[in-house]
Design an enzyme around this catalytic site. Sequence first.
Site, mmCIF file in Angstrom:
data_model
loop_
_atom_site.group_PDB
_atom_site.id
_atom_site.type_symbol
_atom_site.label_atom_id
_atom_site.label_comp_id
_atom_site.label_asym_id
_atom_site.label_seq_id
_atom_site.Cartn_x
_atom_site.Cartn_y
_atom_site.Cartn_z
ATOM 1 N N TYR A 1 19.391 43.950 48.914
ATOM 2 C CA TYR A 1 19.623 44.832 47.755
ATOM 3 C C TYR A 1 20.283 46.130 48.208
ATOM 4 C CZ TYR A 1 18.699 47.373 43.419
ATOM 5 O OH TYR A 1 18.838 48.082 42.266
ATOM 6 N N PHE B 1 45.919 50.326 30.655
ATOM 7 C CA PHE B 1 45.507 48.959 30.349
ATOM 8 C C PHE B 1 44.417 49.026 29.273
ATOM 9 C CE2 PHE B 1 42.764 45.253 31.031
ATOM 10 C CZ PHE B 1 43.675 44.279 30.713
ATOM 11 N N ASP B 2 44.230 47.950 28.467
ATOM 12 C CA ASP B 2 43.306 48.055 27.312
ATOM 13 C C ASP B 2 41.878 48.454 27.667
ATOM 14 O OD1 ASP B 2 44.852 45.638 27.584
ATOM 15 O OD2 ASP B 2 43.291 44.511 26.550
ATOM 16 N N ASP C 1 45.203 53.077 39.169
ATOM 17 C CA ASP C 1 44.634 51.842 38.634
ATOM 18 C C ASP C 1 45.429 50.729 39.316
ATOM 19 O OD1 ASP C 1 43.752 49.684 37.244
ATOM 20 O OD2 ASP C 1 44.462 50.333 35.287
ATOM 21 N N ALA D 1 45.125 47.377 40.282
ATOM 22 C CA ALA D 1 44.792 45.943 40.274
ATOM 23 C C ALA D 1 45.840 45.139 41.049
ATOM 24 C CB ALA D 1 44.706 45.444 38.831
ATOM 25 N N LYS E 1 42.607 40.552 40.954
ATOM 26 C CA LYS E 1 44.050 40.313 41.082
ATOM 27 C C LYS E 1 44.402 40.352 42.582
ATOM 28 C CE LYS E 1 43.671 41.790 36.628
ATOM 29 N NZ LYS E 1 42.389 42.225 36.034
ATOM 30 N N HIS F 1 41.938 40.595 19.013
ATOM 31 C CA HIS F 1 42.706 39.473 19.576
ATOM 32 C C HIS F 1 41.797 38.395 20.175
ATOM 33 C CE1 HIS F 1 42.186 42.666 22.502
ATOM 34 N NE2 HIS F 1 42.311 41.793 23.483
HETATM 35 N N1 F0G Z 1 43.520 47.596 35.049
HETATM 36 C C1 F0G Z 1 44.543 46.737 34.929
HETATM 37 C C2 F0G Z 1 45.936 47.201 35.211
HETATM 38 C C3 F0G Z 1 44.302 45.407 34.526
HETATM 39 O O1 F0G Z 1 45.330 44.565 34.406
HETATM 40 C C4 F0G Z 1 42.969 44.993 34.281
HETATM 41 C C5 F0G Z 1 42.679 43.627 33.861
HETATM 42 C C6 F0G Z 1 41.937 45.935 34.416
HETATM 43 C C7 F0G Z 1 42.255 47.223 34.812
HETATM 44 C C8 F0G Z 1 40.510 45.583 34.141
HETATM 45 O O2 F0G Z 1 40.006 44.805 35.138
HETATM 46 O O3 F0G Z 1 39.485 42.611 34.035
HETATM 47 O O4 F0G Z 1 38.580 43.210 36.303
HETATM 48 O O5 F0G Z 1 37.714 44.339 34.280
HETATM 49 N N2 F0G Z 1 43.554 42.806 33.469
HETATM 50 C C9 F0G Z 1 43.363 41.420 33.106
HETATM 51 C C10 F0G Z 1 44.630 40.856 32.521
HETATM 52 C C11 F0G Z 1 42.164 41.133 32.291
HETATM 53 O O6 F0G Z 1 44.601 39.708 32.052
HETATM 54 O O7 F0G Z 1 45.672 41.509 32.557
HETATM 55 P P1 F0G Z 1 38.886 43.666 34.918
#
Ligand code: F0G
Length: 461
Positions: free
Chosen positions: A73, A126-127, A217, A219, A260, A452
């Site tokens: 842990y 990103f969303d 950010d 990824a 990613k 969506h």
């Molecule tokens: N930032 C970026 C640029 C992303 O593309 C994503 C996720 C996240 C943050 C969030 O990360 O999914 O690990 O919580 N993108 C995926 C996509 C879901 O399909 O583009 P996560």
Amino acid sequence: MPSNYSLPPFRIKMVEPIRLISSQERSQKMIEAGYNPFALLSEDVFIDLLTDSGTGAMSHFQWAALMMGDEAYAGSASYFRLERVVKEITGYGFVMPAHQGRGAEQVVIPQLVRHPGMVFISNMHFDTTRAHVELAGAHAVDTACPECLDLPHFHPFKGNFDLSKLEKAILDYGRENVAGIILTVTNNAVGGQPVSMENIKKVCEIAHRFQIKTIIDGARYAENAFFIQQREPGYQNRSIMEIVREMFDYADVFLMSAKKDGLVNIGGLIAIKEDRELFQKCQTYIVPMEGFPTYGGLAGRDMDALAVGLKEALDIDYLRYRIDEVRYLGDRLREAGIPIQYPTGGHAVFVDCGAMCPQIPYDEFPAVAVSNELYLEGGIRAVEIGSLLMGRDPETRKNRKSDMELMRLTIPRRTYTLQHLDYVAECLKKVYDRRQEIRGLEFTYEAPVLRHFTSRFRPKN
Ligand code: F0G
């Protein structure tokens, strides 16, 4: 295969069967899914291009590392192996794992919001990043460069910030009201497009001048570094690791969805350069949100797989193959006259469904309609990045209109062969040939938030 695409630097030693169900079955599954690809079952999909997130294949080194996981842990040895790799890549002093990218966002973003009415400025949020900014009581402001909207024309770095827009936003909101500048590399929403080192450097210079924190950010930071090496003058002879280190040197914080460029199925990262106070706040906050700071929601074995995956994703042979397989699909579509965001991005081909189906208005979601046709044609699942995703204006309740109606064909890492991608191109060509017959969609159920994912539709008459 034409010789200007790199060969995969691996061979395959484990396979996962996939199956194409019949055309009649696909029609039935589409009806059951309410014409929303998110509602399709994985077993009914032949080639799944919904996302590159957590859908890639691990190497045998990663599978071997899984067996070494220390599931303690607190103070897990797996954490320290991961920490060493992240420090080596970033040069940052503080590292915490999170269960995925949004886990990292939910821990860090609220710590940066000091008072009501603050904003974050990004090339493009990103969303989930946008959602965490808003949940923390701040606003998300995007300052993408205008070139990203010019889909057919080449620009080497369509992911860039518009620097004058960025400075103007800082002056308009006042520097004391800017909680952070978020550099999304690559810029997912505009087509997996890279951000140049020059742009990263200038954004960080502006931020430092105004004493604002910069957050990468990242990824897909390794894919971004590859594009810099290939396209930016002065970087041809620099190693990927050198490029990555230069990028991290400019910024203050790194948030990563490791699903990613971490080459794992689950995982996220927080790394902070030198702000101990911010790190301590995050350490306190992460416990109730994600878990103890040395596991952050991950199993020890996940951290070991990630420590290995992070290094593999920086390998030049891997990156050359990776970017080339995506470009391969983009080139096949362009040859057929199908409009895409050009040049092809790092993780996906984005098809311009606004241009392809001008008969479908934005609020009948052209890119969802094309995605559904692609499933019916060949069992292929894609995802809409357009007006459905944008949702409604919270005040007027009107559908927001996206600047672009894109269908994203997202390529999982080390997963499909070029034969699969040829098949995708063939199916999309058939859909393209009947593009004038494609009809828009209307809601039969509209979800109140993040619509969506769960809304249902029927084709318009
Ligand atoms: N930032 C970026 C640029 C992303 O593309 C994503 C996720 C996240 C943050 C969030 O990360 O999914 O690990 O919580 N993108 C995926 C996509 C879901 O399909 O583009 P996560």
